[in-house]
Scaffold this motif. Structure first.
Motif, PDB file in Angstrom:
ATOM      1  N   LEU A  43       0.830  -1.195   0.000  1.00 36.52           N
ATOM      2  CA  LEU A  43       0.000   0.000   0.000  1.00 36.52           C
ATOM      3  C   LEU A  43       0.869   1.250   0.000  1.00 36.52           C
ATOM      4  CD1 LEU A  43      -2.937   1.001   0.048  1.00 36.52           C
ATOM      5  CD2 LEU A  43      -2.844   0.908   2.544  1.00 36.52           C
ATOM      6  N   SER A  44       1.932   1.250   0.774  1.00 37.47           N
ATOM      7  CA  SER A  44       2.852   2.385   0.836  1.00 37.47           C
ATOM      8  C   SER A  44       3.586   2.578  -0.489  1.00 37.47           C
ATOM      9  CB  SER A  44       3.853   2.200   1.970  1.00 37.47           C
ATOM     10  OG  SER A  44       3.188   2.192   3.210  1.00 37.47           O
ATOM     11  N   GLU A  45       4.013   1.474  -1.103  1.00 36.74           N
ATOM     12  CA  GLU A  45       4.701   1.558  -2.397  1.00 36.74           C
ATOM     13  C   GLU A  45       3.781   2.113  -3.483  1.00 36.74           C
ATOM     14  OE1 GLU A  45       6.215  -2.345  -3.254  1.00 36.74           O
ATOM     15  OE2 GLU A  45       7.605  -2.307  -1.553  1.00 36.74           O
ATOM     16  N   ILE A  46       2.555   1.622  -3.508  1.00 31.23           N
ATOM     17  CA  ILE A  46       1.596   2.090  -4.511  1.00 31.23           C
ATOM     18  C   ILE A  46       1.289   3.569  -4.286  1.00 31.23           C
ATOM     19  CG2 ILE A  46      -0.790   1.860  -5.314  1.00 31.23           C
ATOM     20  CD1 ILE A  46      -0.502  -1.186  -4.791  1.00 31.23           C
ATOM     21  N   THR A  47       1.121   3.962  -3.031  1.00 33.26           N
ATOM     22  CA  THR A  47       0.852   5.363  -2.706  1.00 33.26           C
ATOM     23  C   THR A  47       1.994   6.255  -3.172  1.00 33.26           C
ATOM     24  OG1 THR A  47      -0.452   4.694  -0.783  1.00 33.26           O
ATOM     25  CG2 THR A  47       0.325   6.959  -0.827  1.00 33.26           C
ATOM     26  N   ALA A  48       3.225   5.839  -2.917  1.00 32.39           N
ATOM     27  CA  ALA A  48       4.389   6.620  -3.346  1.00 32.39           C
ATOM     28  C   ALA A  48       4.447   6.722  -4.873  1.00 32.39           C
ATOM     29  CB  ALA A  48       5.667   5.995  -2.804  1.00 32.39           C
ATOM     30  N   ALA A  49       4.101   5.643  -5.564  1.00 32.95           N
ATOM     31  CA  ALA A  49       4.099   5.652  -7.026  1.00 32.95           C
ATOM     32  C   ALA A  49       3.026   6.605  -7.560  1.00 32.95           C
ATOM     33  CB  ALA A  49       3.876   4.235  -7.559  1.00 32.95           C
ATOM     34  N   PHE A  50       1.844   6.591  -6.927  1.00 35.06           N
ATOM     35  CA  PHE A  50       0.786   7.529  -7.313  1.00 35.06           C
ATOM     36  C   PHE A  50       1.266   8.963  -7.139  1.00 35.06           C
ATOM     37  CE2 PHE A  50      -2.696   4.313  -7.085  1.00 35.06           C
ATOM     38  CZ  PHE A  50      -3.399   4.705  -8.212  1.00 35.06           C
ATOM     39  N   GLU A  51       1.875   9.257  -6.005  1.00 35.26           N
ATOM     40  CA  GLU A  51       2.342  10.616  -5.733  1.00 35.26           C
ATOM     41  C   GLU A  51       3.368  11.061  -6.762  1.00 35.26           C
ATOM     42  OE1 GLU A  51       3.596  10.313  -1.656  1.00 35.26           O
ATOM     43  OE2 GLU A  51       1.538  10.471  -0.901  1.00 35.26           O
ATOM     44  N   ALA A  52       4.248  10.159  -7.178  1.00 37.35           N
ATOM     45  CA  ALA A  52       5.253  10.494  -8.184  1.00 37.35           C
ATOM     46  C   ALA A  52       4.608  10.797  -9.536  1.00 37.35           C
ATOM     47  CB  ALA A  52       6.263   9.349  -8.319  1.00 37.35           C
ATOM     48  N   VAL A  53       3.629   9.983  -9.928  1.00 35.28           N
ATOM     49  CA  VAL A  53       2.949  10.209 -11.209  1.00 35.28           C
ATOM     50  C   VAL A  53       2.170  11.518 -11.160  1.00 35.28           C
ATOM     51  CG1 VAL A  53       1.125   9.344 -12.735  1.00 35.28           C
ATOM     52  CG2 VAL A  53       2.844   7.774 -11.840  1.00 35.28           C
ATOM     53  N   TRP A  54       1.456  11.757 -10.066  1.00 38.11           N
ATOM     54  CA  TRP A  54       0.676  12.997  -9.942  1.00 38.11           C
ATOM     55  C   TRP A  54       1.570  14.224  -9.939  1.00 38.11           C
ATOM     56  CZ3 TRP A  54      -2.565  10.538  -5.531  1.00 38.11           C
ATOM     57  CH2 TRP A  54      -3.585   9.754  -6.078  1.00 38.11           C
ATOM     58  N   ALA A  55       2.751  14.100  -9.334  1.00 38.11           N
ATOM     59  CA  ALA A  55       3.686  15.230  -9.294  1.00 38.11           C
ATOM     60  C   ALA A  55       4.141  15.621 -10.703  1.00 38.11           C
ATOM     61  CB  ALA A  55       4.896  14.888  -8.429  1.00 38.11           C
ATOM     62  N   GLU A  56       4.215  14.662 -11.603  1.00 40.02           N
ATOM     63  CA  GLU A  56       4.555  14.959 -12.998  1.00 40.02           C
ATOM     64  C   GLU A  56       3.338  15.375 -13.808  1.00 40.02           C
ATOM     65  OE1 GLU A  56       7.380  12.495 -15.339  1.00 40.02           O
ATOM     66  OE2 GLU A  56       7.400  11.243 -13.523  1.00 40.02           O
ATOM     67  N   LEU A  57       2.218  14.728 -13.533  1.00 37.85           N
ATOM     68  CA  LEU A  57       1.024  14.926 -14.346  1.00 37.85           C
ATOM     69  C   LEU A  57       0.383  16.296 -14.137  1.00 37.85           C
ATOM     70  CD1 LEU A  57      -0.782  13.500 -16.408  1.00 37.85           C
ATOM     71  CD2 LEU A  57      -2.079  12.539 -14.510  1.00 37.85           C
ATOM     72  N   MET A  58       0.332  16.776 -12.909  1.00 40.60           N
ATOM     73  CA  MET A  58      -0.362  18.037 -12.623  1.00 40.60           C
ATOM     74  C   MET A  58       0.254  19.229 -13.360  1.00 40.60           C
ATOM     75  SD  MET A  58      -2.838  17.018 -11.125  1.00 40.60           S
ATOM     76  CE  MET A  58      -3.834  16.964  -9.690  1.00 40.60           C
ATOM     77  N   PRO A  59       1.564  19.473 -13.247  1.00 38.52           N
ATOM     78  CA  PRO A  59       2.121  20.615 -13.977  1.00 38.52           C
ATOM     79  C   PRO A  59       2.040  20.443 -15.495  1.00 38.52           C
ATOM     80  CG  PRO A  59       3.829  19.529 -12.665  1.00 38.52           C
ATOM     81  CD  PRO A  59       2.542  18.835 -12.389  1.00 38.52           C
ATOM     82  N   LEU A  60       2.127  19.191 -15.946  1.00 38.05           N
ATOM     83  CA  LEU A  60       2.018  18.923 -17.375  1.00 38.05           C
ATOM     84  C   LEU A  60       0.619  19.270 -17.882  1.00 38.05           C
ATOM     85  CD1 LEU A  60       3.598  17.781 -19.767  1.00 38.05           C
ATOM     86  CD2 LEU A  60       2.829  15.512 -19.103  1.00 38.05           C
ATOM     87  N   ASN A  61      -0.401  18.913 -17.107  1.00 39.08           N
ATOM     88  CA  ASN A  61      -1.773  19.262 -17.471  1.00 39.08           C
ATOM     89  C   ASN A  61      -1.960  20.776 -17.528  1.00 39.08           C
ATOM     90  OD1 ASN A  61      -2.878  16.757 -17.926  1.00 39.08           O
ATOM     91  ND2 ASN A  61      -3.642  16.513 -15.850  1.00 39.08           N
ATOM     92  N   GLU A  62      -1.381  21.484 -16.562  1.00 38.02           N
ATOM     93  CA  GLU A  62      -1.489  22.948 -16.549  1.00 38.02           C
ATOM     94  C   GLU A  62      -0.806  23.558 -17.771  1.00 38.02           C
ATOM     95  OE1 GLU A  62      -0.085  24.471 -12.794  1.00 38.02           O
ATOM     96  OE2 GLU A  62      -1.435  23.153 -11.668  1.00 38.02           O
ATOM     97  N   ALA A  63       0.373  23.060 -18.108  1.00 40.19           N
ATOM     98  CA  ALA A  63       1.092  23.569 -19.283  1.00 40.19           C
ATOM     99  C   ALA A  63       0.312  23.272 -20.560  1.00 40.19           C
ATOM    100  CB  ALA A  63       2.491  22.962 -19.353  1.00 40.19           C
ATOM    101  N   ASN A  64      -0.241  22.069 -20.664  1.00 40.10           N
ATOM    102  CA  ASN A  64      -1.032  21.710 -21.844  1.00 40.10           C
ATOM    103  C   ASN A  64      -2.278  22.582 -21.955  1.00 40.10           C
ATOM    104  OD1 ASN A  64       0.823  19.788 -22.566  1.00 40.10           O
ATOM    105  ND2 ASN A  64      -0.423  18.039 -21.970  1.00 40.10           N
TER     106      ASN A  64
END
Length: 165
Positions: free
Chosen positions: A97-118
């Protein structure tokens, strides 16, 4: 491991895979927006829509798994969040659960600014399209620049397209 936890972890893994796919699509979308390739943009948007529909179905399964765990542990469903899940998880379940949570946080950290730029790139593209449509459709398109506090002068009508054509 309890089947309820297995179901939850499996749905979280599936959602993580979809988020990673969305990240890749949005990275490609940014390049397509910069190149102004409308056909490639349409293709990426269709892929994105398919993934979002699949995500919706998996999200329903995730909610059901969380609700089942809430019932099992006697926690109100509205209070069964990630911290509450961690409180009840043990051993390898907690680690996963902790590993999956950390992976989600990493993807979201990249995805959010990318969505804003797009989103900004899309707004810029729409502004250019609107400007060109106004030019071509004989609508008023005034001067782009004028001195501060002064009128840019009369607007000239464009005669690029015949309205009767």
């Amino acid at each position: 491991m309890d089947t309820r936890w297995t179901e939850l972890l499996e749905t979280l893994r599936q959602l993580l895979g979809y988020y990673r796919a969305l990240l890749e699509i949005n990275q490609n979308k940014q390049q397509v927006l910069i190149k102004v390739d409308s056909k490639a943009l349409e293709k990426l948007t269709q892929q994105e829509e398919i993934i979002i529909v699949k995500m919706g179905k998996v999200e329903e399964l995730r909610r059901k798994a969380v609700d089942d765990l809430a019932d099992f542990y006697g926690v109100p469903k509205s209070q069964m969040d990630l911290s509450e899940l961690r409180r009840h998880a043990e051993g390898t379940t907690l680690e996963e659960l902790s590993e999956i949570t950390a992976a989600f946080e990493a993807v979201w950290a990249e995805l959010m600014p990318l969505n804003e730029a797009n989103a900004k790139l899309i707004q810029q593209a729409l502004g250019i399209i609107q400007y060109n449509l106004n030019l071509l459709s004989n609508n008023s398109v005034g001067h782009t620049y004028a001195d501060r506090g002064t009128d840019a002068g009369p607007v000239r009508k464009s005669i690029m397209l015949d309205a009767k054509a």
